[in-house]
Every structure is written in structure tokens, then in C-alpha cells.
Scaffold this motif. Sequence first.
Motif, short mmCIF file in Angstrom:
data_model
loop_
_atom_site.label_atom_id
_atom_site.label_comp_id
_atom_site.label_asym_id
_atom_site.label_seq_id
_atom_site.Cartn_x
_atom_site.Cartn_y
_atom_site.Cartn_z
N ILE A 116 12.26 8.56 -45.13
CA ILE A 116 11.00 8.14 -45.74
C ILE A 116 11.24 7.77 -47.19
O ILE A 116 11.93 8.49 -47.92
N VAL A 117 10.69 6.64 -47.62
CA VAL A 117 10.73 6.21 -49.03
C VAL A 117 9.29 6.16 -49.52
O VAL A 117 8.47 5.40 -48.98
N THR A 118 8.98 6.98 -50.55
CA THR A 118 7.62 7.06 -51.03
C THR A 118 7.57 6.91 -52.55
O THR A 118 8.52 6.41 -53.14
N THR A 119 6.47 7.31 -53.17
CA THR A 119 6.23 7.00 -54.59
C THR A 119 6.70 8.12 -55.52
O THR A 119 7.85 8.15 -55.93
N LEU A 120 5.83 9.04 -55.87
CA LEU A 120 6.17 10.10 -56.81
C LEU A 120 6.86 11.27 -56.11
O LEU A 120 6.55 11.59 -54.96
N PRO A 121 7.77 11.95 -56.81
CA PRO A 121 8.47 13.10 -56.19
C PRO A 121 7.53 14.18 -55.67
O PRO A 121 7.82 14.80 -54.65
N ARG A 122 6.40 14.41 -56.34
CA ARG A 122 5.50 15.48 -55.88
C ARG A 122 4.94 15.21 -54.49
O ARG A 122 4.58 16.15 -53.76
N THR A 123 4.86 13.93 -54.11
CA THR A 123 4.32 13.61 -52.79
C THR A 123 5.33 13.88 -51.67
O THR A 123 4.95 13.89 -50.49
N LEU A 124 6.58 14.10 -52.02
CA LEU A 124 7.57 14.44 -51.00
C LEU A 124 7.20 15.73 -50.29
O LEU A 124 7.43 15.89 -49.08
N ILE A 125 6.61 16.66 -51.02
CA ILE A 125 6.23 17.94 -50.44
C ILE A 125 5.13 17.74 -49.41
O ILE A 125 5.14 18.33 -48.32
N ILE A 126 4.17 16.88 -49.72
CA ILE A 126 3.08 16.59 -48.79
C ILE A 126 3.65 15.92 -47.53
O ILE A 126 3.26 16.25 -46.40
N ALA A 127 4.60 15.00 -47.71
CA ALA A 127 5.23 14.34 -46.56
C ALA A 127 5.96 15.36 -45.69
O ALA A 127 5.92 15.29 -44.45
N ARG A 128 6.63 16.33 -46.32
CA ARG A 128 7.32 17.38 -45.55
C ARG A 128 6.32 18.21 -44.74
O ARG A 128 6.58 18.56 -43.58
N HIS A 129 5.19 18.52 -45.35
CA HIS A 129 4.16 19.26 -44.63
C HIS A 129 3.73 18.49 -43.38
O HIS A 129 3.56 19.07 -42.30
#
Length: 247
Positions: A116-129
Motif C-alpha cells: 500500500i502507498v498512502t499519504t501521511l505516515p500517521r495514516t499507515l496505522i489506520i490502514a493496518r487496522h
Amino acid sequence: MSAIRIQVINPNTSQAMTETIGAAAKAVAAPGTEIVAVCPSEGVPSIEGHFDEAIAAVGVLEQIKAGRQQGVDGHVIACFGDPGLLAARELAQGPVIGIAEAAMHMATLVATRFSIVTTLPRTLIIARHLLHQYGFHHHCAALHAIDLPVLALEDGSGQAQERVREGCIRALKEDGCGAIVLGCGGMATLAQELTRELQVPVIDGVSAAVKMVESLVALGLSTSKQGDLAFPEAKALSGKFQALNPF
């Protein structure tokens, strides 16, 4: 079969991003499918965390109710956090698909592992959830952030788009993945070009969700109204939430 009307909801208030998302949806819609791209008039200009998602979910529900009243056949929630998805399914009659859910499903159909390639690093946690919630954790090779905010995709500089491209190339070199999922609705129009350039499936959730809604409607399948996705219990809502009463 009669024409299908799909409401594509951008949960933030950016008109420019709504147009981007609508263009991506229309590009893949079947002949006779009408795309109704909308966004809330109030809320957050971009969605980059749990707080933003909580606010955006109310706008999503408002749009779901409006779409239902207008007789649309199904709905797409075009934010990679899928804000308010289950609540939207309670309120809706037709199918409701979130773009993260759709993209992850599609990726597993064309590859055994995806990144997955996304925007801000903090959103990586939401993607993992979401990966855990949807059961795709073991299919995801890695997650990458371009470290730019969502609205950088609409600033006209092209910097964010180039960062997305670089992130996809990095994922292919480092992750051992067979497909790439773009982790933001604002990246929707990049998927086809990147697929051609990189010669691997690059999946945009907006397009994937539109095709899923089309398929469900064609099969005559709507959101189940049995169990937890039944319409909300009738009760007196107060203040601004009165408008959300489904009855």
C-alpha cells in the motif's frame, strides 16, 4: 437491466478532490451507469486521522440518506479509511462499498501479496487496522507513506504524484509484492498510468468500488437488513442529527 446510479461520496469537503474522484469513477463505469459524485458541505477539508474520520462519518451518513432519497442503486465511500462504513450500511438500502475494502479485495484476486502507498505516515496505522479488520493482514507485504498531506494531490505542482510513483517503484524493489494499492481517493486517476509503466496491477479503490457496486446491483444483491445491518432503531434524534433519522 435498467441504468444503474451510483453515488460516490468524497467524505471531505474538497470540491477539487470530489471532481478527481468522480472522473476516476466515470472512467471505469459501464455504459449506462450514472456516477453521482458528492461531498458534504460541512466537515473537514481532508481526512488524515481518527478525529477527521469521526467528523467525516457524519457527512457520509448525510449523503447516504440523501442518495437513498434520490433513488441511487448503491454507494461508494471514497476515503481510504472507509469512515462510517458500517453505519452507512445500516442507513442504506443498496450496497455500500468502501474504497480501502474494495482495493484490498481486488488486490488479492490478482496477486498473493500487495503493498500500500498512502499519504501521511500517521495514516499507515489506520490502514493496518483495516487490514486486520478485513482479514488481509497476511496478504499485505508492506505499507509506504509519501509523507505529504492529502491536499498536496490537488495543489497542481505534481510533487505528490511523483512521490506516489517513487513509492510504488520502491515497493516493487523492496517488498516482493505482486500488486500495489493506492491508499487515498485523491490518487484515483494515477492507477492506470502506473499500471502501464510498472507492468504490475496498481489498484485504485474508487474504480474497484464502482465495479463492485455495479456487480452487486447486477446480481440483485443489496445490503442485508437482517441482524446488525438492519435499519437503525427508531428513536428521537436531537439537534443537527434529527436530519439523519431514516424514518
